[in-house]
Design an enzyme around this catalytic site. Structure first.
Site, mmCIF file in Angstrom:
data_model
loop_
_atom_site.group_PDB
_atom_site.id
_atom_site.type_symbol
_atom_site.label_atom_id
_atom_site.label_comp_id
_atom_site.label_asym_id
_atom_site.label_seq_id
_atom_site.Cartn_x
_atom_site.Cartn_y
_atom_site.Cartn_z
ATOM 1 N N TYR A 129 -13.119 -0.847 16.489
ATOM 2 C CA TYR A 129 -13.837 0.267 15.856
ATOM 3 C C TYR A 129 -14.676 -0.251 14.696
ATOM 4 C CZ TYR A 129 -9.666 0.247 12.757
ATOM 5 O OH TYR A 129 -8.627 -0.106 11.932
ATOM 6 N N PRO A 130 -15.808 0.419 14.449
ATOM 7 C CA PRO A 130 -16.620 0.051 13.294
ATOM 8 C C PRO A 130 -16.223 0.872 12.069
ATOM 9 C CG PRO A 130 -17.840 1.577 14.668
ATOM 10 C CD PRO A 130 -16.478 1.422 15.303
ATOM 11 N N LYS A 178 -17.436 1.311 4.039
ATOM 12 C CA LYS A 178 -16.879 1.776 2.767
ATOM 13 C C LYS A 178 -17.901 2.786 2.245
ATOM 14 C CE LYS A 178 -13.019 -0.519 2.463
ATOM 15 N NZ LYS A 178 -12.881 -1.911 2.072
HETATM 16 O O1 76R Z 1 -5.258 -13.288 2.454
HETATM 17 C C1 76R Z 1 -5.603 -12.172 2.106
HETATM 18 O O2 76R Z 1 -5.186 -11.630 1.073
HETATM 19 C C2 76R Z 1 -6.563 -11.478 3.019
HETATM 20 C C3 76R Z 1 -6.577 -10.089 2.679
HETATM 21 C C4 76R Z 1 -7.511 -9.230 3.485
HETATM 22 C C5 76R Z 1 -8.875 -9.051 3.266
HETATM 23 C C6 76R Z 1 -9.769 -9.728 2.267
HETATM 24 C C7 76R Z 1 -7.120 -8.368 4.568
HETATM 25 C C8 76R Z 1 -5.835 -8.298 5.100
HETATM 26 N N1 76R Z 1 -8.210 -7.645 4.966
HETATM 27 C C9 76R Z 1 -9.308 -8.044 4.212
HETATM 28 C C10 76R Z 1 -10.597 -7.580 4.293
HETATM 29 MN MN1 76R Z 1 -8.234 -6.124 6.296
HETATM 30 N N2 76R Z 1 -8.242 -4.681 7.679
HETATM 31 C C11 76R Z 1 -9.211 -3.704 7.805
HETATM 32 C C12 76R Z 1 -8.762 -2.742 8.754
HETATM 33 O O3 76R Z 1 -8.201 0.914 9.672
HETATM 34 C C13 76R Z 1 -8.377 0.658 8.448
HETATM 35 O O4 76R Z 1 -7.832 1.351 7.554
HETATM 36 C C14 76R Z 1 -9.287 -0.462 8.025
HETATM 37 C C15 76R Z 1 -9.508 -1.496 9.130
HETATM 38 C C16 76R Z 1 -7.526 -3.155 9.226
HETATM 39 C C17 76R Z 1 -6.656 -2.466 10.239
HETATM 40 C C18 76R Z 1 -7.221 -4.375 8.537
HETATM 41 C C19 76R Z 1 -6.051 -5.109 8.736
HETATM 42 N N3 76R Z 1 -10.155 -5.700 5.814
HETATM 43 C C20 76R Z 1 -10.961 -6.472 5.028
HETATM 44 C C21 76R Z 1 -12.304 -5.904 5.041
HETATM 45 C C22 76R Z 1 -13.535 -6.507 4.369
HETATM 46 C C23 76R Z 1 -13.727 -5.969 3.001
HETATM 47 C C24 76R Z 1 -14.872 -6.632 2.295
HETATM 48 O O5 76R Z 1 -15.095 -7.855 2.434
HETATM 49 O O6 76R Z 1 -15.554 -5.914 1.552
HETATM 50 C C25 76R Z 1 -12.239 -4.772 5.825
HETATM 51 C C26 76R Z 1 -13.387 -3.849 6.162
HETATM 52 C C27 76R Z 1 -10.896 -4.659 6.299
HETATM 53 C C28 76R Z 1 -10.426 -3.655 7.123
HETATM 54 N N4 76R Z 1 -6.294 -6.618 6.784
HETATM 55 C C29 76R Z 1 -5.495 -7.567 6.216
HETATM 56 C C30 76R Z 1 -5.617 -6.116 7.897
HETATM 57 C C31 76R Z 1 -4.368 -6.797 8.013
HETATM 58 C C32 76R Z 1 -3.360 -6.554 9.135
HETATM 59 C C33 76R Z 1 -4.263 -7.688 6.962
HETATM 60 C C34 76R Z 1 -3.118 -8.613 6.624
HETATM 61 C C35 76R Z 1 -3.079 -9.804 7.506
HETATM 62 C C36 76R Z 1 -3.945 -10.932 7.019
HETATM 63 O O7 76R Z 1 -4.069 -11.177 5.812
HETATM 64 O O8 76R Z 1 -4.523 -11.619 7.884
#
Ligand code: 76R
Length: 277
Positions: free
Chosen positions: A172-173, A176
């Protein structure tokens, strides 16, 4: 001195490749009816060749899934350093003998990146202290060292991901939002960073059940990010999307586009499933 209109001499050569990371395409197709019962067997073989992950024109990553629901019948996710190598795949499908039966109904163009909110080692160490681990605590040094060792691998996975061999894929897209009362882009970096740390803490609980890839699409498509989730089983997808909606970064600041849920397949199994015979 550069003459007006001339680029400065020290710029790198123009290129379609990214300085780091890969191009990414999600493309979804609907199968058109075949009322005359034309044999699609030759087309099926062509499709198998076009989507052969070991084939000569194969992009670095290729994932195929049958999509549930009416929006699409199947989806292809492609990643490569070369955007035209990716684009060649839908072109080849269009010009194949299956082309007239396969209608592209959705696509999403993005690139991989390391988010600005991925904590650097010093930020990670600061966060540990904020969470109550004192620098003289023996676990402090161990945790910082472990993070230092993990970070290059994690960033490599974000930029040049290996796709997990899991049966469920959700795409999904999302954006923010920039609402006057809730404008993500008006928040100071420190606040956004704290919200993303909360987001990471809630996401990490899904390790081993869901693998996520966030690709950036600002300037490339109508939404700001593409979210690709692979699940070890379908219920984990529902649970992660539901749970993460309570993260303030999502609850207050995120909006989402259409969801595509699908099941990983080989091309041959996909053709059988879609009655491309
Ligand atoms: O190491 C870290 O701390 C990495 C942390 C992290 C970042 C920077 C992280 C962890 N995400 C990051 C960035 Mn995410 N993420 C989403 C969605 O459905 C929703 O509510 C939103 C969709 C999911 C499901 C998800 C899952 N994340 C982002 C960004 C970019 C923001 C920017 O750069 O401005 C988006 C749009 C986004 C959205 N995120 C995690 C997860 C999961 C499962 C984790 C923990 C696992 C991991 O660190 O790999």
């Amino acid at each position: 001195m550069n003459r007006p209109g001339r680029p400065p001499q020290d710029l790198p050569d123009p290129t379609t490749k990214l300085a780091e990371g890969w191009h990414c395409l999600h493309i979804y197709y609907r199968v058109r009816p075949n009322p005359k019962g034309v044999s699609l067997l030759a087309g099926r073989e062509e499709l198998i060749k076009i989507l052969d992950p070991e084939g000569p024109a194969a992009p670095e990553r290729l994932h195929l899934s049958v999509t549930s629901g009416h929006r699409a019948d199947f989806g292809i996710m492609l990643m490569d350093p070369d955007p035209l190598k990716i684009d060649a795949i839908p072109q080849a499908i269009r010009m194949s003998s299956l082309g007239e039966f396969l209608e592209p109904v959705y696509s999403f163009v993005s690139i991989s990146e390391v988010s600005e909110y991925v904590p650097a080692i010093e930020q990670y160490a600061q966060r540990l202290q904020q969470e109550g681990t004192a620098p003289d605590d023996p676990s402090y040094a161990a945790k910082v060292k472990a993070y230092e060792q993990r970070l290059p691998m994690m960033n490599k996975q974000r930029l040049y991901p290996d796709f997990p061999d899991w049966p469920v894929i959700c795409f999904y897209p999302m954006n923010k939002i920039r609402h006057p009362q809730a404008n993500w882009y008006d928040l100071p970096f420190s606040e956004r960073s704290a919200l993303m740390a909360e987001h990471a803490t809630s996401g990490i609980k899904f390790a081993g059940r869901v693998s996520q890839l966030i690709t950036a699409s600002t300037g490339f498509d109508d939404w700001e990010w593409g979210v690709t989730l692979w699940g070890r089983a379908p219920e984990h997808i529902k649970e992660i999307v539901y749970t993460m909606r309570f993260d303030k970064a999502s609850a207050r600041y995120a909006e989402f586009g259409p969801f595509y849920i699908g099941y990983t397949m080989t091309t041959a199994d996909l053709c059988d499933h879609l009655r491309l015979t």
